[in-house]
Motif scaffolding. Structure first.
Motif, PDB file in Angstrom:
ATOM      1  N   GLU A 106     108.548  40.129  29.351  1.00  9.77           N
ATOM      2  CA  GLU A 106     107.137  40.800  29.351  1.00  9.77           C
ATOM      3  C   GLU A 106     106.845  41.822  30.398  1.00  9.77           C
ATOM      4  O   GLU A 106     107.217  41.490  31.532  1.00  9.77           O
ATOM      5  CB  GLU A 106     106.182  39.646  29.374  1.00  9.77           C
ATOM      6  N   LEU A 107     106.659  42.957  29.934  1.00  8.73           N
ATOM      7  CA  LEU A 107     106.432  43.956  30.948  1.00  8.73           C
ATOM      8  C   LEU A 107     105.018  44.222  31.228  1.00  8.73           C
ATOM      9  O   LEU A 107     103.722  44.025  30.200  1.00  8.73           O
ATOM     10  CB  LEU A 107     106.771  45.377  30.274  1.00  8.73           C
ATOM     11  N   PHE A 109     101.921  46.302  32.574  1.00  2.00           N
ATOM     12  CA  PHE A 109     101.561  47.658  33.091  1.00  2.00           C
ATOM     13  C   PHE A 109     100.513  47.832  34.007  1.00  2.00           C
ATOM     14  O   PHE A 109      99.546  46.964  33.984  1.00  2.00           O
ATOM     15  CB  PHE A 109     101.173  48.352  31.755  1.00  2.00           C
TER      16      PHE A 109
ATOM     17  N   ILE B  34     107.250  42.981  21.106  1.00  2.00           N
ATOM     18  CA  ILE B  34     106.023  42.615  21.971  1.00  2.00           C
ATOM     19  C   ILE B  34     104.802  43.333  21.191  1.00  2.00           C
ATOM     20  O   ILE B  34     104.994  44.530  20.658  1.00  2.00           O
ATOM     21  CB  ILE B  34     106.299  42.943  23.201  1.00  2.00           C
ATOM     22  N   TYR B  36     101.237  44.986  22.048  1.00  2.00           N
ATOM     23  CA  TYR B  36     100.346  45.290  23.229  1.00  2.00           C
ATOM     24  C   TYR B  36      98.757  45.979  22.687  1.00  2.00           C
ATOM     25  O   TYR B  36      99.058  46.394  21.611  1.00  2.00           O
ATOM     26  CB  TYR B  36     100.968  46.356  24.062  1.00  2.00           C
ATOM     27  N   GLN B  38      95.663  48.621  23.853  1.00  2.00           N
ATOM     28  CA  GLN B  38      95.375  49.343  24.991  1.00  2.00           C
ATOM     29  C   GLN B  38      94.085  49.949  24.725  1.00  2.00           C
ATOM     30  O   GLN B  38      93.748  50.287  23.823  1.00  2.00           O
ATOM     31  CB  GLN B  38      96.473  50.433  24.928  1.00  2.00           C
ATOM     32  N   PRO B  44      98.574  49.545  28.922  1.00  2.00           N
ATOM     33  CA  PRO B  44      98.759  48.453  27.799  1.00  2.00           C
ATOM     34  C   PRO B  44      98.960  47.051  28.294  1.00  2.00           C
ATOM     35  O   PRO B  44      99.183  47.034  29.336  1.00  2.00           O
ATOM     36  CB  PRO B  44     100.177  48.853  27.197  1.00  2.00           C
ATOM     37  N   PHE B  46      99.566  42.998  27.479  1.00  2.00           N
ATOM     38  CA  PHE B  46     100.509  42.091  26.637  1.00  2.00           C
ATOM     39  C   PHE B  46      99.511  41.126  25.678  1.00  2.00           C
ATOM     40  O   PHE B  46      98.515  40.589  26.174  1.00  2.00           O
ATOM     41  CB  PHE B  46     101.316  41.346  27.368  1.00  2.00           C
ATOM     42  N   PHE B  89      99.953  48.600  19.846  1.00  2.00           N
ATOM     43  CA  PHE B  89     101.197  49.139  19.656  1.00  2.00           C
ATOM     44  C   PHE B  89     102.067  47.766  19.567  1.00  2.00           C
ATOM     45  O   PHE B  89     102.109  46.763  20.336  1.00  2.00           O
ATOM     46  CB  PHE B  89     101.711  49.787  20.991  1.00  2.00           C
TER      47      PHE B  89
END
Lengths: 118, 109
Positions: A106-107, A109, B34, B36, B38, B44, B46, B89
């Motif tokens: 999991e990124l 941001f 994944i 996302y 935004q 973005p 999760f 996304f």
């Protein structure tokens, strides 16, 4: 706040000037990513680090761009001799993965640094 | 490299209805996906993820469906609320995330 922090949030510069963005990832995260996002598009991968090692650079990252993560913590992205086409949002993300981790995990941001080149 | 595409650039939905956002990917070996969200001026965020050994995963008001046969991914949002208005996304992960162009969801009151 212990999330990913980026600064400056906004930068307006004249064509030909150099700019530098800083990213402070989540403290225990070993992977750090830079992305670029233009209006109406999804983020595009630029480069990533595993600790202090830069492991991959996109073809989007011309020789005017350089990224560092000298101590495996914060990272900087420098753009030299900026061009109008460099105007975009520059996003940083971090994750915690083992060295053999084949995916990003999991990124998380940051809020991004918006660059406008006049 | 990985190619990720979304089927519709925009989606308008009535508040309280369910939303479905679709995504296609190109690499049949892709293993981790994944979604996302935004919001304007933000990075973005999760929403939910799924690995290729699963067909479905549920979160709070969201469900992700993965069809590996046709390389298709969808995000379902139940009882859509005004706060769900954003760009969504899908992203495919190997050592980096590859994003599609995004679907802009607008919730009508």
């Amino acid at each position: 706040d212990t999330g990913v922090s980026q600064n400056p949030r906004h930068k307006i510069t004249k064509r030909g000037q150099n700019v530098t963005f800083r990213c402070d990832p989540i403290s225990e995260h070993n992977r750090l990513y830079w992305y670029r996002q233009t209006l109406g598009q999804g983020p595009e991968f630029l480069t990533y680090f595993q600790n202090e090692a830069q492991l991959e650079k996109s073809r989007l990252l011309s020789d005017r761009f350089s990224a560092e993560r000298p101590k495996g913590s914060f990272s900087t992205l420098e753009i030299q001799r900026t061009e109008q086409g460099d105007s975009a949002m520059y996003l940083c993300a971090s994750s915690l993965r083992g060295a053999s981790g084949a995916d990003t995990g999991e990124l998380f941001f940051g809020e991004g640094s918006r660059l406008t080149v006049l | 490299g990985e190619s990720v595409g979304l089927h519709l650039p925009t989606l308008s939905v009535q508040e309280g209805d369910n939303s479905i956002i679709n995504c296609a990917y190109s690499n049949s070996a892709s293993d981790y996906f994944i979604w996302y969200k935004q919001e304007s001026g933000k990075g973005p965020q999760f929403i939910i993820d799924i690995r290729s050994n699963m067909d479905k995963r549920q979160g709070q008001r969201v469900t992700v469906l993965l069809n590996k046969t046709v390389k298709h991914l969808s995000l379902q949002i139940a009882a859509t609320q005004p706060g769900d208005s954003a760009v969504y996304f899908c992203a495919v992960s190997d050592y980096k995330l590859s994003f599609g162009a995004g679907t802009t969801v607008t919730v009508r009151a």
